[in-house]
Each structure stands twice: as C-alpha cells, then as structure tokens.
Design an enzyme around this catalytic site. Structure first.
Site, mmCIF file in Angstrom:
data_model
loop_
_atom_site.group_PDB
_atom_site.id
_atom_site.type_symbol
_atom_site.label_atom_id
_atom_site.label_comp_id
_atom_site.label_asym_id
_atom_site.label_seq_id
_atom_site.Cartn_x
_atom_site.Cartn_y
_atom_site.Cartn_z
ATOM 1 N N LYS A 192 60.733 -3.186 56.294
ATOM 2 C CA LYS A 192 61.452 -2.723 56.771
ATOM 3 C C LYS A 192 62.364 -3.074 58.092
ATOM 4 O O LYS A 192 61.691 -1.752 58.941
ATOM 5 C CB LYS A 192 62.938 -2.363 56.332
ATOM 6 C CG LYS A 192 63.870 -2.718 56.440
ATOM 7 C CD LYS A 192 64.999 -1.339 56.418
ATOM 8 C CE LYS A 192 65.684 -0.606 58.103
ATOM 9 N NZ LYS A 192 66.385 -1.429 58.586
ATOM 10 N N GLU A 267 56.088 9.052 62.067
ATOM 11 C CA GLU A 267 56.156 9.114 62.822
ATOM 12 C C GLU A 267 56.915 8.870 64.291
ATOM 13 O O GLU A 267 58.013 8.306 63.511
ATOM 14 C CB GLU A 267 55.294 7.665 63.265
ATOM 15 C CG GLU A 267 53.777 8.105 63.364
ATOM 16 C CD GLU A 267 52.691 8.494 63.777
ATOM 17 O OE1 GLU A 267 52.965 9.000 64.747
ATOM 18 O OE2 GLU A 267 51.860 9.068 62.956
ATOM 19 N N CYS A 302 57.905 6.885 72.443
ATOM 20 C CA CYS A 302 58.738 8.326 72.062
ATOM 21 C C CYS A 302 56.834 9.090 72.937
ATOM 22 O O CYS A 302 57.471 10.412 72.737
ATOM 23 C CB CYS A 302 57.638 7.902 70.432
ATOM 24 S SG CYS A 302 56.122 7.600 69.971
ATOM 25 N N GLU A 402 65.276 14.654 72.715
ATOM 26 C CA GLU A 402 64.548 13.949 72.836
ATOM 27 C C GLU A 402 65.485 12.440 73.382
ATOM 28 O O GLU A 402 66.611 12.628 72.782
ATOM 29 C CB GLU A 402 63.869 12.788 71.375
ATOM 30 C CG GLU A 402 63.461 11.537 72.416
ATOM 31 C CD GLU A 402 62.972 10.905 71.254
ATOM 32 O OE1 GLU A 402 63.111 10.839 69.912
ATOM 33 O OE2 GLU A 402 61.673 10.721 70.961
HETATM 34 P P1 NAD Z 1 66.262 5.827 64.067
HETATM 35 O O1 NAD Z 1 66.078 6.054 63.173
HETATM 36 O O2 NAD Z 1 67.408 5.079 64.378
HETATM 37 O O3 NAD Z 1 65.087 3.991 63.088
HETATM 38 C C1 NAD Z 1 64.186 3.466 62.716
HETATM 39 C C2 NAD Z 1 64.510 2.462 61.641
HETATM 40 O O4 NAD Z 1 64.873 3.299 60.335
HETATM 41 C C3 NAD Z 1 65.464 1.484 61.626
HETATM 42 O O5 NAD Z 1 64.303 0.962 60.996
HETATM 43 C C4 NAD Z 1 66.313 1.310 60.711
HETATM 44 O O6 NAD Z 1 67.260 0.533 60.494
HETATM 45 C C5 NAD Z 1 65.524 2.614 59.601
HETATM 46 N N1 NAD Z 1 66.703 3.928 58.882
HETATM 47 C C6 NAD Z 1 68.258 4.299 59.849
HETATM 48 N N2 NAD Z 1 68.292 5.034 58.628
HETATM 49 C C7 NAD Z 1 67.931 4.903 57.647
HETATM 50 C C8 NAD Z 1 67.574 5.445 56.535
HETATM 51 N N3 NAD Z 1 68.886 6.240 56.184
HETATM 52 N N4 NAD Z 1 67.014 5.383 55.483
HETATM 53 C C9 NAD Z 1 65.604 4.206 55.533
HETATM 54 N N5 NAD Z 1 65.930 3.987 56.931
HETATM 55 C C10 NAD Z 1 66.824 4.002 57.905
HETATM 56 O O7 NAD Z 1 65.027 4.651 65.263
HETATM 57 P P2 NAD Z 1 65.026 4.146 66.450
HETATM 58 O O8 NAD Z 1 66.373 3.994 67.026
HETATM 59 O O9 NAD Z 1 64.807 2.710 65.418
HETATM 60 O O10 NAD Z 1 63.420 4.457 67.122
HETATM 61 C C11 NAD Z 1 63.484 5.085 67.786
HETATM 62 C C12 NAD Z 1 63.135 6.468 66.971
HETATM 63 O O11 NAD Z 1 61.789 6.257 66.898
HETATM 64 C C13 NAD Z 1 62.804 7.028 68.745
HETATM 65 O O12 NAD Z 1 63.133 8.765 68.121
HETATM 66 C C14 NAD Z 1 61.428 7.226 69.033
HETATM 67 O O13 NAD Z 1 60.457 8.204 69.337
HETATM 68 C C15 NAD Z 1 60.835 7.126 67.364
HETATM 69 N N6 NAD Z 1 59.648 6.480 67.356
HETATM 70 C C16 NAD Z 1 58.239 7.292 67.509
HETATM 71 C C17 NAD Z 1 57.009 6.704 67.505
HETATM 72 C C18 NAD Z 1 56.066 7.281 67.340
HETATM 73 O O14 NAD Z 1 54.785 6.466 66.840
HETATM 74 N N7 NAD Z 1 55.407 8.228 67.245
HETATM 75 C C19 NAD Z 1 57.055 5.372 68.301
HETATM 76 C C20 NAD Z 1 58.337 4.416 68.170
HETATM 77 C C21 NAD Z 1 59.488 5.204 68.027
#
Ligand code: NAD
Length: 502
Positions: A192, A267, A302, A402
């Site tokens: 996804k 992550e 991140c 964050e």
């Molecule tokens: P997000 O958590 O809003 O979304 C991530 C994914 O999860 C998307 O595909 C979204 O559609 C999906 N999602 C949302 N609600 C869901 C649910 N209830 N069930 C299943 N899937 C769901 O994050 P974002 O805004 O896309 O990305 C930013 C975040 O990602 C920041 O917190 C950042 O730190 C983190 N991040 C971490 C790393 C790492 O390697 N540690 C790398 C990149 C980003």
C-alpha cells in the site's frame, strides 16, 4: 507567473492509478477514487483507485495463493537472484521517468533525486544487495543436546504474506527496503503506497512485473488509511506487517496485529538530536544540521536532526551558520534544477507545522528566522520558510514533538553529561549526530545515546546497514541482513540418524 507542473504531468503521460490484484490492473470494485493535488501548485495530478475491504481481501487472497500454492517460495536461488537483479536494472534504466513521477507526487526536486532517500539508484542498489542474500539464507547446525547420532539444525523460511505500507516522503528507498528483502526471502506482498505518493510507486511495480515477478506475488492496493490501510492491517490472512510512517499509525498497527499475532516491523518518527561540542568544526555542524532540516525534503525526513543541542561556547557560531543555510535554500518548481527543496505535502501538514511554530513562540523560544509561509509565486503551494528557534528548553513542545517541517529547535547545554541527558530526554530514539574532534568523547557519547543510528561529524545513513529506532521510533531494523532476516521465520529441525529410541 504562477507556478505550474502541468506540462511535466502531460510529458510523463500519467494515467489514473489502478489496483494490481493477481497480475491484473483494475479499478476498485466500488469505483471510489482519490484525487492527488500537487503540493507546490495545488494542481490536480491525477486520480487513484481507492481499494475498499473487498479489494483488499482479493489482493490478500491472491498473495496467499501465490505463497501457499505457487512455486514462488521454493524458486531456485539462482533464478531468484537474477530476478532481483533484473528489477534493479530496470529501475536504473527508468530512473528519469521515476524521478519525474516522484516530483509529481511529493514535489521532491530533481536536484535532490540523486541523494540517498530520493534516489532511484540507491533503491536499485538495495535490490542488488538483497539479491546477494538469497544464496546465504542458511540456518545453523548444532551439537545435539542428547549427544550421539542426531542432527539438530535451524532453517530459514519466508514469513509468508507481507502487508507493506509506505509513507510519501521517500517512496523509492522505502519501496526497495521492503520489497527487495521480502522477495529475496520468498514472501508474497500486498503493497500500500501512500495516497500522497502513489504514481512513482505504481511505476516501480510495473517494472517489477516487466522483470518477471509472477502474478500474485506483488499486489497493490491504493488509497488512504481509511478504508484501505485499515482493511489491510486487520486482514487475518496477512502474516507480517512492515510499516513506515507516523507513530500514531504505528500504534494502531500494533493493536490491530494482536488478534492474529502478526509479525510487525515499524519504522516511525523521531526527534533526533545533533550534539555540538565547542571543539567541533562548529560552522560545519550548523550547516550540516540546518541542511538536513531544510534541503530536499524540507525537514519531512524521519531522521533529520531537528533538535540541536549546542554547547554555550559554540552557540552563536552554530546559529550563524544555520541561519546562513536557512537563507540560501531555494524553493519552487521541482523540475527546475536550481530548486533545492520542497513544500509540505498537504494542507493538514502545513497547518500542523504552522501550529508548532506558533506554539514555539507562545512557549518562549526565540524565533531567529522564518516562522511563516512563503509568499509570491510560492503562495499557492504548501511552502514554509526555513525556521530556527533558539534558547529553547528541552521540555518545550517544539523540542519534544516531531514537527515534520523545516524547523530547527536549538537548546543550549553546559557539559557532556547534560548533553547526553538532554539528548535522551525524548520518547523517540531514531538517530543522533555528535560533532566533536575528540574521538574518545565521540565514542563515549555515541555509546550513551539511546537511539538506533549515531553519525559522528556528519550524518550518513547507509542503505545496507541496519536502520531503525529505539523507544517509540519503531520496532525492528530495516536495511541489510537484519531486514532480510526479518522476512523469515526460523524453524528448528531435529533428526535422529539411527532407529534407537532417543
Ligand atoms: P502516516 O503514518 O500518516 O502514513 C503512512 C502510511 O500509513 C500511508 O500509506 C497511510 O495511508 C497509511 N495509513 C494511515 N492510517 C492507516 C491505518 N489506520 N492503517 C493502515 N495504514 C494507514 O505517515 P506519513 O505522513 O505518510 O509519513 C510521515 C511519517 O513517517 C513521519 O512520522 C516520519 O517520521 C515517518 N517516517 C519514518 C521513516 C523511518 O524509516 N523511520 C522513514 C520515512 C518516514
């Protein structure tokens, strides 16, 4: 003149995004779609199918069949390695097209699309790397506890059907960090992508198909968290969830996985400190730190060091260098080679970041530069000025949460113990930077930090090394051998070599 990316959209020949189920691209059963607006211009880029529970169920069942009934998990190792290397070759050959799609998805500029998290080439290297693990997925043999003629051994086997969920900020790298080890281990996948970065991911999946990944092995469900993500993480036939994204969704995944005890890799986010001692090259530390917070992803990374802990003797010089970088970052059309960074991904994120900036001022931190939206031709997009807060206290909201925007919070310290205490005073534990010329101090401090990655005098994350978080920054590691193993189960096999009773 108003900013537009319409001509690049037309040149890329984008078609509306579809679901991939058992090798067939199709619309969602209920016909729902999601419209993607470009973060720099607000223009409509395209529509994407929104998979409902029925679509997700079909995709998971296709992955289940490919795992349980097809030859895929038992494929010859040479053939599997060649397949991953073909994926890698095709990613490289199509890098320009992929970079353009990324710029249309999340507005990451082409100038940053050769750098680590934005790079197709790094993603291709990750496929090559995991191709190399396939013939090394061995278990161990042990001296049997009961002695005599027995064999005692372990086997590594693929974990099964993987739900891989991506964020929007680094679609190439994170696609590769999940898909390459999962396919190398012999798993099948329901992927996804983020609803904010779908087009680049769909193109990568087409390339996997072209490389010869069999039908049903990689399926794609597009759409937002509700309904698509929820249907995926609660599906009983999924064995493992591999997620990169926010802590809030990570928590939801832990809850949702409990019912069927799915394996979970997370992550998540961070509030990574850069610790700057007065014996460091302080100017370099200021430029490097502010560079991570502004260049390329506008702090939507991140592991960006968004919390600078700076010794009082280095304080003014550090802030001067950081300010210089803040003043030199260029924004605009992501296809313009002179543009160095991007807007925030959407209105929600824009409101959130501006809210944190307001909060920082209310809590009494000193606004050094920035603090608002960009104007002029950038006003139609979600652009925020590079922002520095100084004289902050580590307990302030802007030092603890964050922000995921171009905002650096600078906190002064007096000695090494205080620096370590402040650095660890966070619920997160993703990364840290230590700036000093004293090598003993560098290692001493690195060992005391409660986080997954420490960079000394520069923050380099390498895709073949384990990467992940302590504390609330995640569960497990992504990258290299550790992530390959995370897509396997360990089975113990015991074999008496004679008919004598044990
Ligand atoms: P997000 O958590 O809003 O979304 C991530 C994914 O999860 C998307 O595909 C979204 O559609 C999906 N999602 C949302 N609600 C869901 C649910 N209830 N069930 C299943 N899937 C769901 O994050 P974002 O805004 O896309 O990305 C930013 C975040 O990602 C920041 O917190 C950042 O730190 C983190 N991040 C971490 C790393 C790492 O390697 N540690 C790398 C990149 C980003």
């Amino acid at each position: 003149m108003a900013l537009t990316v319409q001509q690049h959209r037309d040149a890329a020949g984008l078609k509306d995004g579809l679901l991939l189920v058992d090798g067939q691209w199709r619309q969602a059963r209920a016909g729902r779609t999601w419209t993607h607006h470009h973060p720099a211009t607000g223009e409509v880029i395209g529509n994407v199918a929104v998979a409902g529970a029925e679509d997700v169920d079909e995709a998971v069942r296709a992955a289940r069949r490919a795992f349980d009934e097809s030859p895929w998990p038992g494929m010859r190792v040479g053939e599997r390695s060649r397949l991953l290397r073909r994926c890698s070759d095709l990613l490289r050959e199509n890098a320009d097209d992929l970079r353009a799609r990324q710029a249309l998805d999340n507005s990451v500029p082409l100038s940053f699309a050769t750098v680590y998290a934005g790079s197709v080439e790094v993603a291709a290297d990750v496929f090559d790397h995991h191709a190399g693990w396939i013939d090394k997925a061995g278990g161990e043999t042990f001296p049997p506890y009961q002695g005599g003629d027995h064999l005692a051994m372990t086997l590594r086997e693929p974990v099964g059907v993987v739900a891989a969920i991506l964020p929007w900020n680094a679609p190439f790298l994170l696609f590769a960090q999940k898909l390459a080890p999962a396919l190398a281990a012999g798993c099948t996948v329901v992927l996804k992508p983020s609803e904010h970065a779908t087009f680049s991911v769909l193109r990568m999946v087409e390339l996997l198909q072209e490389a010869g990944v069999p039908d049903g092995v990689v399926n794609v469900v597009t759409g937002p968290g509700d309904p698509t993500g929820e249907a995926l993480i609660t599906h009983p036939l999924v064995d493992k969830i591999s997620f990169t994204g926010s802590r809030a969704v990570g928590r939801r995944i832990v809850e949702a996985s409990a019912g069927t005890m799915k394996r979970v890799s997370l992550e998540l986010g961070g509030k990574s400190p850069a610790i700057v001692f007065p014996d460091a090259d302080v100017g370099l530390a200021g430029m490097t730190t502010m560079g991570m917070v502004t260049l390329g992803l506008s702090g939507q990374a991140c592991v960006a060091a968004t919390r600078a802990l700076v010794h009082r003797d280095a304080y003014d010089e550090f802030i001067g260098a950081a300010e210089m970088i803040a003043g030199s970052v260029t924004y605009g059309d992501p296809f313009d080679p002179g543009v160095m960074s991007c807007p925030l991904i959407n209105q929600r994120q824009l409101d959130r970041v501006l809210g944190y900036i307001e909060k920082g001022q209310q809590e009494g931190a000193r606004l050094v530069t920035g603090g608002g939206r960009s104007d002029g031709e950038l006003s139609a997009g979600n652009f925020v000025q590079p922002t520095i807060f100084a004289d902050a206290d580590n307990s302030m909201t802007i030092a603890q949460e964050e922000i995921f925007g171009p905002v650096l919070t600078v906190v002064p310290f007096g000695d090494e113990d205080e620096a370590v205490r402040l650095a660890n005073d966070t619920e997160y534990g993703l990364g840290a930077g230590v700036f000093t010329k004293d090598v003993q101090r560098a290692f001493r401090v690195a060992k005391r930090l409660r986080c997954g990655t420490v960079g000394i005098n520069g923050f380099q994350v390498e895709p073949h090394l384990p990467f992940g978080g302590y504390k609330q920054s995640g569960l497990g590691r992504e990258g290299g051998r550790s992530s390959f193993e995370a897509y396997t189960e360990l089975k113990t096999v015991l074999l008496p070599l004679t008919d004598e009773l044990m």
